[in-house]
Design an enzyme around this catalytic site. Structure first.
Site, PDB file in Angstrom:
ATOM      1  N   ASN A 152      58.530 -55.432 -36.738  1.00  0.00           N
ATOM      2  CA  ASN A 152      58.164 -54.353 -36.381  1.00  0.00           C
ATOM      3  C   ASN A 152      56.957 -54.122 -35.560  1.00  0.00           C
ATOM      4  OD1 ASN A 152      57.391 -55.172 -38.981  1.00  0.00           O
ATOM      5  ND2 ASN A 152      56.001 -53.416 -39.004  1.00  0.00           N
ATOM      6  N   HIS A 202      66.161 -43.748 -40.549  1.00  0.00           N
ATOM      7  CA  HIS A 202      65.362 -43.240 -39.547  1.00  0.00           C
ATOM      8  C   HIS A 202      64.756 -43.991 -38.452  1.00  0.00           C
ATOM      9  CE1 HIS A 202      61.176 -44.436 -40.917  1.00  0.00           C
ATOM     10  NE2 HIS A 202      61.862 -44.819 -42.023  1.00  0.00           N
ATOM     11  N   CYS A 326      51.639 -48.208 -40.849  1.00  0.00           N
ATOM     12  CA  CYS A 326      51.359 -48.328 -42.390  1.00  0.00           C
ATOM     13  C   CYS A 326      49.784 -49.035 -42.310  1.00  0.00           C
ATOM     14  CB  CYS A 326      52.043 -49.334 -42.976  1.00  0.00           C
ATOM     15  SG  CYS A 326      53.749 -48.951 -42.777  1.00  0.00           S
TER      16      CYS A 326
HETATM   17  C1  LIG Z   1      60.376 -48.996 -41.383  1.00  0.00           C
HETATM   18  C2  LIG Z   1      60.260 -50.405 -41.803  1.00  0.00           C
HETATM   19  C3  LIG Z   1      60.472 -50.628 -43.414  1.00  0.00           C
HETATM   20  C4  LIG Z   1      60.304 -49.579 -44.227  1.00  0.00           C
HETATM   21  O1  LIG Z   1      61.382 -48.583 -44.264  1.00  0.00           O
HETATM   22  P1  LIG Z   1      61.291 -47.165 -44.619  1.00  0.00           P
HETATM   23  O2  LIG Z   1      62.715 -46.446 -44.630  1.00  0.00           O
HETATM   24  O3  LIG Z   1      60.397 -46.408 -43.870  1.00  0.00           O
HETATM   25  O4  LIG Z   1      61.006 -47.298 -46.192  1.00  0.00           O
HETATM   26  C5  LIG Z   1      60.771 -52.113 -43.850  1.00  0.00           C
HETATM   27  N1  LIG Z   1      60.669 -52.934 -43.123  1.00  0.00           N
HETATM   28  C6  LIG Z   1      60.659 -52.881 -41.505  1.00  0.00           C
HETATM   29  C7  LIG Z   1      60.604 -53.936 -40.742  1.00  0.00           C
HETATM   30  C8  LIG Z   1      60.415 -51.576 -41.089  1.00  0.00           C
HETATM   31  O5  LIG Z   1      60.039 -51.395 -39.956  1.00  0.00           O
END
Ligand SMILES: *Cc1c(COP(=O)(O)O)cnc(C)c1O
Length: 397
Positions: A152, A202, A326
């Site tokens: 991410n 999302h 985060c």
């Molecule tokens: C955004 C994200 C998550 C968490 O997902 P949520 O739906 O926000 O709980 C987990 N892993 C990765 C790689 C992400 O980018």
């Protein structure tokens, strides 16, 4: 151009209009509980099953291998804790990467406190794990390999198909956090030998608070949420009907456009990377140039703080991130940037721009125009940069 130039699509995405339209009815006219017997309930049960089919099709899974959750974090927690608890008789060892999302890392740390052993494998300087490292980490008591599909922060894409083949050969369950990959790059759970896969709506223009865990047929897994018999007794709680409908429509639409959109975004991404690196001295690209998510740009600028860049970009109406959403709010540098070998000061000066379907070339040109003067202004105020310039003068004199 939009009033807000949104380059933070890895944090979340705008819900597309077709998705909002499809969902609306399920808040008002058709509000029944899918477990009830009357018509508005049965309509909703059908809507949930249609969403399940759309999600399954996008990753080449079977419909009954998809289980809805409240998002990516829940799917990650469930996959890891659920497998850990179900295969206790085989062992207590888990293999994962040091650059995973906190939903995976903190779950693994929790399991360590409960007596499990976790190997956090390092990645190379481009953020990619070597297959050999996984091979060497496997033990007799290894029950799970959990490796993210794409990162991410720096967008690096792991060799998932090779890891899947290795896990299959060794008889070890393979989970992948594919939250950044689904809807952005092609995924085939069969061809890639994936046993469990986490996703979240999302991150691909669907609503927040809805996601899914793909669980391959035949895999044993304890539930995370106990209660009613929903999701074939594996995940209790009244179904999020509007969310599931929205997720289904979002994944179907984006999957149909995937190749075209990935090409468009890769072009914009490369234009942005090339311009920044050539226009701004002392900048470097983080992550792999090729094995990279189509919309991900992550650059470190020496001598300045990522947080200050974000504030100045915000004044120009540009939304970006200095690491993962985060971790912002804490002063620790990103664990991902440290893991690819960046020293603290370079990790602090990093900027993440993540492009999505609503971004235009005009917006990319706008940030290409604005960013050099922002970086220059911050450097002019930076004591680190002043020292650097002085030392250089001494050397060249
Ligand atoms: C955004 C994200 C998550 C968490 O997902 P949520 O739906 O926000 O709980 C987990 N892993 C990765 C790689 C992400 O980018």
């Amino acid at each position: 151009m939009n009033d807000v130039v949104y380059f933070d699509n890895a944090a979340t995405t705008r819900v597309r209009n077709e998705v909002v339209e499809a969902m609306t009815k399920y808040f008002s006219e058709s509000y029944g509980n899918p477990s009830s017997v009357y018509k508005i309930a049965q309509t909703n049960k059908n809507a949930v099953e249609k969403g399940r089919e759309q999600v399954a099709k996008a990753i080449n899974a079977e419909k009954n291998e998809i289980y809805f959750t409240a998002g990516g974090s829940e799917a990650d927690n469930w996959a890891i804790k659920g497998i850990a608890e179900s295969y206790l008789d085989k062992g207590k060892h888990i293999i994962t990467l040091s650059i995973e999302h906190h939903a995976v890392l903190h779950t693994c740390e929790y399991l360590e406190s409960k007596g499990f052993e976790v190997t956090y494998l390092p990645v190379d300087k481009f953020g990619i794990v070597e297959l050999e490292k996984i091979k060497n980490a496997i033990r007799k008591d290894t029950i799970l390999i959990s490796v993210m599909f794409a990162n991410n922060e720096i967008g690096s894409i792991q060799p998932i198909k090779e890891i899947g083949a290795l896990a299959k050969e060794k008889g070890i369950i393979f989970h992948t956090d594919a939250v950044q990959a689904v809807g952005h790059i092609p995924i085939d759970v069969k061809e890639m030998n994936i046993d469990l896969l986490s996703m979240s709506a999302h991150k691909f223009y669907g609503p927040k608070g809805i996601g899914a865990l793909y669980i391959k047929k035949g895999i044993k897994i304890k539930p995370l949420i106990h209660g009613g018999a929903q999701e074939r007794n594996r995940r209790a709680g009244t179904e999020n009907v509007p969310g599931i409908v929205g997720m289904g429509v979002a994944i179907e639409l984006i999957t149909n456009e995937l190749d075209k959109e990935a090409k468009r975004l890769s072009f914009l991404r490369d234009k942005l990377i090339d311009s920044i690196l050539s226009d701004i001295p002392h900048s470097r690209l983080n992550g792999d140039r090729k094995n990279r998510l189509p919309g991900n740009v992550n650059i470190s600028f020496e001598f300045i703080e990522g947080e200050s860049i974000l504030l100045m970009l915000d004044m120009k109406g540009i939304c970006a991130s200095s690491g993962s959403a985060c971790t912002s709010g804490s002063l620790d540098p990103s664990h991902v940037l440290l893991a690819i070998g960046l020293p603290h000061e370079k990790a602090h000066g990093s900027l993440r721009l993540t492009l999505g379907m609503f971004n235009t070339e005009e917006e990319v040109d706008y940030i290409i125009k604005e960013l050099p003067s922002i970086v220059k202004r911050l450097r002019d105020m930076s004591p680190l940069y002043e020292d650097f310039v002085k030392n250089k003068q001494i050397v060249t004199e």
